[in-house]
Design an enzyme around this catalytic site. Structure first.
Site, mmCIF file in Angstrom:
data_model
loop_
_atom_site.group_PDB
_atom_site.id
_atom_site.type_symbol
_atom_site.label_atom_id
_atom_site.label_comp_id
_atom_site.label_asym_id
_atom_site.label_seq_id
_atom_site.Cartn_x
_atom_site.Cartn_y
_atom_site.Cartn_z
ATOM 1 N N SER B 58 0.736 -1.213 -0.163
ATOM 2 C CA SER B 58 0.094 -0.116 0.016
ATOM 3 C C SER B 58 0.856 1.232 0.026
ATOM 4 O O SER B 58 0.955 2.123 1.006
ATOM 5 C CB SER B 58 -0.966 -0.010 1.331
ATOM 6 N N CYS B 118 -4.497 2.014 -9.628
ATOM 7 C CA CYS B 118 -3.947 1.848 -8.466
ATOM 8 C C CYS B 118 -4.887 1.800 -7.369
ATOM 9 O O CYS B 118 -5.847 2.479 -7.137
ATOM 10 C CB CYS B 118 -3.040 3.071 -8.050
ATOM 11 N N GLY B 205 2.644 -10.697 -7.214
ATOM 12 C CA GLY B 205 3.466 -12.206 -7.050
ATOM 13 C C GLY B 205 2.691 -13.375 -7.713
ATOM 14 O O GLY B 205 1.640 -13.290 -8.459
ATOM 15 N N GLY B 231 1.760 -9.825 -14.033
ATOM 16 C CA GLY B 231 1.123 -10.333 -12.774
ATOM 17 C C GLY B 231 1.899 -11.936 -12.500
ATOM 18 O O GLY B 231 1.604 -12.889 -13.072
HETATM 19 C C1 LIG Z 1 5.603 -2.347 -4.317
HETATM 20 C C2 LIG Z 1 4.751 -2.175 -5.684
HETATM 21 C C3 LIG Z 1 4.583 -0.916 -6.049
HETATM 22 C C4 LIG Z 1 3.719 -0.798 -7.150
HETATM 23 N N1 LIG Z 1 3.808 0.602 -7.530
HETATM 24 C C5 LIG Z 1 3.074 0.525 -8.668
HETATM 25 C C6 LIG Z 1 3.039 1.995 -9.236
HETATM 26 O O1 LIG Z 1 3.388 2.891 -8.945
HETATM 27 N N2 LIG Z 1 2.277 2.016 -10.354
HETATM 28 C C7 LIG Z 1 1.628 1.049 -11.119
HETATM 29 O O2 LIG Z 1 1.090 1.255 -12.255
HETATM 30 N N3 LIG Z 1 1.637 -0.183 -10.684
HETATM 31 C C8 LIG Z 1 2.393 -0.431 -9.586
HETATM 32 N N4 LIG Z 1 2.420 -1.643 -8.945
HETATM 33 C C9 LIG Z 1 1.694 -2.848 -9.832
HETATM 34 C C10 LIG Z 1 2.814 -3.442 -10.743
HETATM 35 O O3 LIG Z 1 3.341 -2.743 -11.728
HETATM 36 C C11 LIG Z 1 2.349 -4.860 -11.295
HETATM 37 O O4 LIG Z 1 1.124 -4.308 -11.860
HETATM 38 C C12 LIG Z 1 1.713 -5.705 -10.003
HETATM 39 O O5 LIG Z 1 2.660 -5.866 -9.017
HETATM 40 C C13 LIG Z 1 1.486 -7.145 -10.654
HETATM 41 O O6 LIG Z 1 2.785 -7.514 -11.224
HETATM 42 P P1 LIG Z 1 3.597 -8.642 -10.424
HETATM 43 O O7 LIG Z 1 3.001 -9.837 -9.797
HETATM 44 O O8 LIG Z 1 4.819 -9.186 -11.224
HETATM 45 O O9 LIG Z 1 4.307 -7.942 -9.451
HETATM 46 C C14 LIG Z 1 3.294 -2.093 -7.756
HETATM 47 C C15 LIG Z 1 3.338 -2.997 -7.378
HETATM 48 C C16 LIG Z 1 4.335 -3.249 -6.413
HETATM 49 C C17 LIG Z 1 4.392 -4.590 -5.846
#
Ligand SMILES: Cc1cc2nc3c(=O)[nH]c(=O)nc-3n(C[C@H](O)[C@H](O)[C@H](O)COP(=O)(O)O)c2cc1C
Ligand SMILES: Cc1cc2nc3c(=O)[nH]c(=O)nc-3n(C[C@H](O)[C@H](O)[C@H](O)COP(=O)(O)OP(=O)(O)OC[C@H]3O[C@@H](n4cnc5c(N)ncnc54)[C@H](O)[C@@H]3O)c2cc1C
Ligand SMILES: Cc1cc2nc3c(=O)[nH]c(=O)nc-3n(C[C@H](O)[C@H](O)[C@H](O)COP(=O)(O)OP(=O)(O)OC[C@H]3O[C@@H](n4cnc5c(N)ncnc54)[C@H](O)[C@@H]3O)c2cc1C
Ligand SMILES: Cc1cc2nc3c(=O)[nH]c(=O)nc-3n(C[C@H](O)[C@H](O)[C@H](O)COP(=O)(O)O)c2cc1C
Ligand code: FES
Ligand code: FES
Lengths: 279, 291, 291, 279
Positions: B58, B118, B205, B231
């Site tokens: 968050s 977001c 994750g 994702g």
């Molecule tokens: C710590 C963290 C910060 C994130 N900050 C943003 C952000 O600033 N803008 C955004 O579009 N997505 C943000 N996301 C989402 C990621 O870009 C991504 O869509 C999401 O984590 C799913 O991918 P993953 O499972 O590979 O992490 C963030 C995710 C995490 C874990």
């Protein structure tokens, strides 16, 4: 900072539930400073994926470093099952360490429980710099008092507090500090331990006008300042424990949630939360 | 793009830190952390909690604002030979529009990703991504104010993601990226307090991968624009799964925290995957799931 | 109810098999696999695939129909001193209504759970659960045809689960249960085929727990009726998390497959949890998350 | 069926990547029949949660049972790391085994690869029942031919096929069956192995009018007939491999997807898919 696949060359169960691992990494040990930490992938293939941060506890110069940890959950449990000759994926050294110099006249190292981990490394460096220092170690009970000998060997005088009075002062280390600070009169305090303890130490230091650096703990994801997940609240706004810390000047930390500025509440800076959140 | 692999916004900052671990020039593109009009401090800690095969965050879009980005981050990023995609978010339509105007003419930005998904901010964010009407409007507002390629990042917290994808394409999106995080919550059974200062957070994750693959596949059936699959991608085969489902490229998020080298490993891995199957072109796998 | 723990529909059959592992009399209630008006053969195999901290299933409501249930399963279940909840699903409003009429006066059924959230069937199912209008209508149709307590099982594949919860309460639901599975997909990177015969399936298990806890918490802020919390519950502390979020009871799904004794362990675990904290009443934790 | 926490008392890496574990469980070994299986929690605390099914390979009567498995993925990999004296959470015996009686005049046991696992247990029981039987073992290569001695010791004559011809017939075991069935003339065939092989064996049996039972494999969740996840397609509709099988009469199995009745397509039974799916 480096990412290395490093060999574990020594492992010890120091007391039940507390382990030390010595891990070979010339780059990390050469570049490390007291108070810095390493970020270790503990649980490959498990259902918990994030790395876990551990302070650098000791250095074998140019060769290896040691960590000391207590098993508190799944990550540390997995790490406790690592065997000598296993390979660990380690990122480090990370963060900013304790600030010190050979000009310090006397330092007090206040450790609560496993908080002694980075302080032993600091103690060794202070010894190298010929800074006079006093270790002050707190533990639940005598048998959980770790590295006493090591501190005693290099420290000026070693203070001890145990919650059950089985060794040294009967009470917490924060309490002991409060009673003794006026005659130890250190120039600076370096403290590491659980947050409630750090908070009291910071308060005491403040009262007596003694400088104080504290090493904070938070949950971390990246460990390198990217995810902005390890925020702590300081008088300069949110700071990242992994990158801006883990060591902070105690006076900069806002310990009470109530003190948080309204601007630090999720909206744009320089607006109150209300105004920035029409939704 | 040299290859179809890039970081997911918010998991790579503006590249500085991870440049110590990998050569940024090897990436297909570089997507930066969401930038807003004015600086945001982000949400109250704790901001992270780890859950089974994933994490909740968050953060709350902490960033120093667009001016700071253009002055301090972009000059650094311009050194690299990699397309820079700026991810932006606003509280209102007008803020998205203004952000696009601020970017106009600025050197070194190859594309804009609109974060309308977001889950961690109180105004804007996910609300835009959950309504096809608003999603179309915000895209159109951005489209009107930029000539750069426009990617819209979709939220998985909806019933019909294809409908939203369709809407943003009507609004003028050149590509869509999905998924952002699923909204989740976790409670400390000792203290009875939520594990996050903000109560709820975004789940990312491996846990969310099946949802993400499904949504990419659904959207690929609906719209013709390129899809960036996101994702839970952790490995080459995870990335291949998204490509098979219809993604043209993939973005890696949480896995960067686990292994900063993961994107490089996946870039190499996709190459070997193709080579082993005597394929010369990644298009031989994109959308090629046999349903 | 002796305690707040029951199986989640579809993960306990009609009790026969697991009765060899545990004493069914110990359960708070027993929710049976979804029953439909006529027999359903279910979907083409493969129907299962395991993913990180979870599984995908596309069973497709295979069951022998309501007549068979009343004749063959209910007499078996009536032997036990445990409230039996029948879970029903139809393709149309009228089918839900008719199912309720078929159940009328039948001995040994303590409640009806309306499954308006199955992601694995082509007609009805999730479509009813994704629209507040349809959800209210189907609940009202059932309500009109039964005097039994009516639980409505909600899908997590929506933006605003509280709105749906509110709608089914308007429609006459006495309780809501959530969550059913998230729709997911997984692709075999060797064969390029989906791992499930039905292409997509429902994601269950620890992976979905944060989403489930969040939804229970959201719904608890909105409606006053009891909530049955479901999704990735594997242990006592998982169950406690749902209770803190506002669930009055919990249902255990996938975890039964992993450990058939898990419900008994959780029933005992909740008791010790309360005892250790000198609490005498489970209401001291229900909804008591400190936000 | 029982759920037990059972000790592993022996472990062997039979050939690289193939392991046998002997697991103590009086109730399972007493109640087991050839062709039945056990469902084992392999990966506690890992990111994969479901149990994995393994045929009962041998019995130490009244005491323990043995499984034989190849490492193919995460579950079997985790299981291969189990050590003697570790405790495994096992459910079993499950499913219906092979049907046989002392009245059978001659049986042929056709094993493809690890498919021999349940067939050795069957062979031992047939020996007890004084039924004459012929083992027919297929493997990629001679070194992967497992339990040959054991089968040879109790079988009437042991046939062997290897894909590379390094031992016995040069080709698949299904192929060997096809060439030899007319002179072995068994009353019944018991087969276990990969699906393409079983399919060919079933076809050959059918052509020559020989009864045939096959042991099928599918992914399983519950293993006890509850989840309805392990469906296979038979002439009597979907059957559960875990509960109705894993052993089926080969003639009941529908091997070709094209043959699936339209009623088996997800709607109500006795309707075509079209009608049942207005949506
Ligand atoms: C710590 C963290 C910060 C994130 N900050 C943003 C952000 O600033 N803008 C955004 O579009 N997505 C943000 N996301 C989402 C990621 O870009 C991504 O869509 C999401 O984590 C799913 O991918 P993953 O499972 O590979 O992490 C963030 C995710 C995490 C874990
Ligand atoms: C910069 C830094 C340096 C650190 N150095 C050390 C060190 O040298 N030695 C060491 O032992 N630990 C150290 N820690 C703490 C260590 O990182 C955590 O103990 C570890 O991450 C816990 O992981 P886990 O998976 O075992 O526990 P989790 O599964 O994450 O947590 C399990 C339970 O333990 C609680 N818990 C989590 N962290 C702590 C903690 N620190 N103390 C008590 N309870 C906790 C959780 O709230 C939870 O209830 C450091 C942390 C930071 C941020
Ligand atoms: C009734 C029954 C009895 C069985 N008896 C035995 C036995 O005695 N010995 C034994 O070794 N296995 C046996 N199996 C198969 C065994 O259950 C699987 O090999 C095991 O579940 C694989 O788990 P995993 O996590 O290692 O692989 P997964 O991670 O599930 O799969 C990894 C990879 O292996 C592939 N795979 C999965 N199963 C098989 C398979 N059977 N053969 C080849 N590739 C596969 C998958 O498609 C995937 O690509 C039996 C299966 C059933 C249903
Ligand atoms: C194999 C399987 C079959 C299911 N069948 C049904 C069903 O027939 N009716 C229903 O309402 N839910 C069904 N569900 C959903 C569960 O009841 C539950 O809502 C979901 O699995 C989430 O809980 P869990 O994570 O504890 O499994 C099924 C789930 C699984 C895994
Ligand atoms: S842990 Fe990611 S910024 Fe500190
Ligand atoms: S594995 Fe559950 S019914 Fe067969």
């Amino acid at each position: 900072m480096f990412q290395v696949n490093a060999d574990v060359i020594a492992k010890e169960e120091v007391i039940p539930g507390v382990f030390s691992l010595t891990i070979v990494s010339p780059v990390i040990s050469e570049n490390a400073k007291p108070g810095q930490f390493v970020h270790i992938a503990c649980n490959q293939g498990g259902n918990f994926i994030l790395r876990r941060p551990f302070s650098i506890h000791r250095i074998v110069p140019g060769k290896a470093f040691e960590i000391l940890f207590r098993v508190v959950g799944r990550g540390t449990e997995a790490l406790s099952r690592v065997k000598v000759y296993d390979i660990l994926d380690v990122i480090g050294p990370l963060g900013n360490g304790f600030k010190y110099s050979e000009r310090i006249t006397s330092a007090l190292l206040v450790a609560g429980g496993l908080g002694l981990a980075p302080l032993l490394y600091l103690a060794e460096e202070l010894t190298n710099e010929q800074v006079k220092f006093y270790p002050m170690l707190g533990a639940q009970t005598k048998t959980k008092l770790l590295r006493y000998i090591d501190f005693k060997r290099i420290g000026k005088k070693t203070y001890v507090a145990t919650d059950d009075g089985s060794s040294g002062h009967n009470g917490t280390v924060a309490d002991l500090l409060n009673r003794t600070i006026h005659y130890i009169r250190p120039e600076i305090i370096y403290a590491c331990g659980p947050e409630p303890m750090l908070r009291k130490v910071a308060q005491t230091a403040d009262e007596f006008g003694v400088k104080c650096q504290v090493s904070l703990e938070t949950k971390m994801a990246c460990g390198v300042g990217v995810c902005l997940g390890c925020a702590c609240v300081t008088r300069q706004g949110y700071k990242m424990v992994c990158k801006d810390g883990p060591v902070f000047d105690a006076r900069d930390i806002i310990w009470d949630k109530e003190e948080i500025e309204p601007t630090l509440l999720g909206g744009y800076r320089c607006e109150t939360a209300k105004v920035s959140d029409p939704g | 793009m040299k290859n179809p692999v890039m970081p997911a916004s918010g998991t790579f900052g503006a590249g500085r830190e991870y440049s110590e671990f990998i050569d940024l020039n090897c990436l297909g593109a570089l997507v930066v952390k969401t930038v807003t009009l004015r600086p945001r401090d982000g949400n109250a800690p704790p901001r992270l909690y780890e859950v089974s095969s994933g994490m909740l965050n968050s953060i709350g879009l902490q960033n120093e604002g667009i001016d700071h980005f253009i002055e301090h981050d972009l000059p650094y990023l311009r050194q690299f030979d990699v397309p820079i995609i700026i991810n932006i978010a606003g509280n209102t339509l007008e803020e998205y529009a203004q952000l696009c105007r601020e970017i106009k003419g600025v050197e070194g930005i190859s594309g804009i990703e609109l974060n309308i998904s977001c889950p961690n901010i109180k105004a804007g964010g996910i609300a835009f991504g959950a309504s096809s009407r608003l999603a179309e409007q915000v895209t159109a507002a951005a489209r009107y104010n930029t000539d750069l390629p426009l990617i819209v990042k979709l939220t998985p917290n909806v019933y019909n993601v294809s409908k939203i994808a369709q809407a943003v394409v009507y609004g003028g999106a050149n590509a869509v990226s999905l998924i952002n995080t699923l909204v989740g919550m976790s409670i400390d059974t000792n203290t009875f307090k939520p594990h996050l200062g903000n109560i709820t957070g975004g789940l990312s994750g491996p846990a969310i991968k099946p949802v993400a693959v499904r949504m990419v596949w659904e959207v690929a059936q609906t719209v013709k624009v390129p899809i960036i699959g996101i994702g839970g991608i952790n490995s080459t085969l995870d990335a291949i799964e998204f490509l098979l489902a219809g993604a043209t490229a993939v973005a890696i998020g949480t896995a960067n925290f686990v292994n900063p080298r993961v994107m490089i490993e996946i870039i190499d891995g996709i190459e070997s995957f193709l080579r082993q199957r005597n394929m010369s072109d990644i298009r031989q796998i994109i959308g090629k799931v046999k349903v």
